[in-house]
Design a protein around this motif. Sequence first.
Motif, PDB file in Angstrom:
ATOM      1  N   LEU A 221      -2.480  11.390  -6.990  1.00  0.00           N
ATOM      2  CA  LEU A 221      -2.302  11.913  -5.639  1.00  0.00           C
ATOM      3  C   LEU A 221      -2.666  13.594  -5.902  1.00  0.00           C
ATOM      4  CD1 LEU A 221       0.928  10.403  -4.801  1.00  0.00           C
ATOM      5  CD2 LEU A 221      -0.888  10.017  -3.227  1.00  0.00           C
ATOM      6  N   ILE A 250      -5.413   9.414  -0.506  1.00  0.00           N
ATOM      7  CA  ILE A 250      -4.429   9.726   0.187  1.00  0.00           C
ATOM      8  C   ILE A 250      -3.997  11.132  -0.014  1.00  0.00           C
ATOM      9  CG2 ILE A 250      -1.685   9.568   0.530  1.00  0.00           C
ATOM     10  CD1 ILE A 250      -2.273   6.518  -0.073  1.00  0.00           C
ATOM     11  N   SER A 254      -3.929  14.386   2.662  1.00  0.00           N
ATOM     12  CA  SER A 254      -3.067  15.524   2.816  1.00  0.00           C
ATOM     13  C   SER A 254      -3.523  16.866   2.763  1.00  0.00           C
ATOM     14  CB  SER A 254      -1.964  15.224   1.684  1.00  0.00           C
ATOM     15  OG  SER A 254      -0.969  16.261   1.882  1.00  0.00           O
ATOM     16  N   LEU A 277       0.244   1.160  -1.006  1.00  0.00           N
ATOM     17  CA  LEU A 277       0.354   2.416  -0.410  1.00  0.00           C
ATOM     18  C   LEU A 277      -0.637   2.599   0.612  1.00  0.00           C
ATOM     19  CD1 LEU A 277       2.202   5.043  -0.227  1.00  0.00           C
ATOM     20  CD2 LEU A 277       0.873   5.995  -1.904  1.00  0.00           C
ATOM     21  N   SER A 278      -1.923   2.144   0.506  1.00  0.00           N
ATOM     22  CA  SER A 278      -2.948   2.611   1.578  1.00  0.00           C
ATOM     23  C   SER A 278      -2.609   1.690   2.756  1.00  0.00           C
ATOM     24  CB  SER A 278      -4.160   1.614   0.907  1.00  0.00           C
ATOM     25  OG  SER A 278      -4.040   0.397   0.838  1.00  0.00           O
ATOM     26  N   SER A 281      -0.086   4.528   4.588  1.00  0.00           N
ATOM     27  CA  SER A 281      -0.483   6.052   4.683  1.00  0.00           C
ATOM     28  C   SER A 281      -0.721   6.350   6.093  1.00  0.00           C
ATOM     29  CB  SER A 281      -1.588   6.432   3.740  1.00  0.00           C
ATOM     30  OG  SER A 281      -2.724   5.649   4.084  1.00  0.00           O
ATOM     31  N   ARG A 282      -0.689   7.529   6.385  1.00  0.00           N
ATOM     32  CA  ARG A 282      -1.080   8.068   7.786  1.00  0.00           C
ATOM     33  C   ARG A 282      -2.222   8.967   7.842  1.00  0.00           C
ATOM     34  NH1 ARG A 282       0.876   4.296   8.436  1.00  0.00           N
ATOM     35  NH2 ARG A 282       2.960   3.419   9.769  1.00  0.00           N
ATOM     36  N   LYS A 284      -3.670   5.115   8.186  1.00  0.00           N
ATOM     37  CA  LYS A 284      -3.832   3.893   7.363  1.00  0.00           C
ATOM     38  C   LYS A 284      -5.072   3.889   6.695  1.00  0.00           C
ATOM     39  CE  LYS A 284      -0.532   1.177   9.834  1.00  0.00           C
ATOM     40  NZ  LYS A 284      -0.249  -0.402  10.342  1.00  0.00           N
TER      41      LYS A 284
END
Length: 339
Positions: A221, A250, A254, A277-278, A281-282, A284
């Motif tokens: 990340l 991701i 961010s 996690l994918s 996420s936002r 997606k």
Amino acid sequence: MSTIKDVARIADVSVATVSRVVNNGPKVSAKTKEKVSQVMLQLGYTPNENARALVTQKSTTIGVVIPDITDPFFASLASGVEQVARENHRQLLLSTSQINAEFEMQAINLLIERRCDVMVVHSKALSESQLNELSQKVKGLVVIDRMVKGLENRCIWLDNVEGGKIAARHLISLSHQKFACISSHYPIEDPALRLKGFKDTLLEHGLTLKEQLIEYQAPTLQGGEIAAQNLLASSHPFTALFVYNDAMAIGAISTLEDNGYRVPNDVSVIGFDDVLLSRYSRPKLTTLHYPIEIMAKQAANLALCMTKPEENIVAETTFKHIPRLVKRESTSKKIKNSR
């Protein structure tokens, strides 16, 4: 701690009889087996697996070597092997290696010392000659996530070049023409192969990926965050971003959002692996599905078959897997007025 002699004494049978019960041997009546089993339960006796292997010349374990137990990708790999182990009444032996040749060899030797003759090995640092040599020592050794010359019938692998091509075709279909890439800085073949497939497909469509728009960082990340910061600082415009794995993607999203870029309106982002996690996420994450758990099960079953003399294993193209595009919310058609 109770011993096999304690079990034999209390059950009033010989040590050999207890051993036959433990190893499901023949010539033991149901009544004797039940009696010995009850005593074992009463004493909390657990057979020594190494000792059993020495006597029976058969292991009751399946070994797996992975770089990192904290990475969701490798956790899925281990889970796939474990499912096969349970189905075959075996225990899982896990050893980690950190993508380091010395540690990979240590991890494999640790399993060999425990008389583990069935193992699924994720090795990126050992040479092909070393893996070929190890395959002579371990009858049930199968390599996952890599094609090794000389071990074609022992390898379960993914076509990373095709994965890069699929990602490029998807972004091109959305009318993107300015591309950037975030890749892993690890000196392994996967990042290079994915990038090759991506670049080759762009060239086929008369498009290019500028070297200034390729960033290499740790496949985490934080690595994705740092890489995205560097891309934005370069001042070279891009509307589509291909990322080595989902964690980096991701992290990159961010950074883009923190700097006022909307995903996917301003920049479309596509990852690789399709870890859990994918999906959360936002936005997606659009990504390439890597069927690692299915591959791990196939590898474990293949490793078990390799130890059975009646099985005739032949190299097959089915051992190669192709990633699948999973469309979610992080990619969209290029907007004319986007950055």
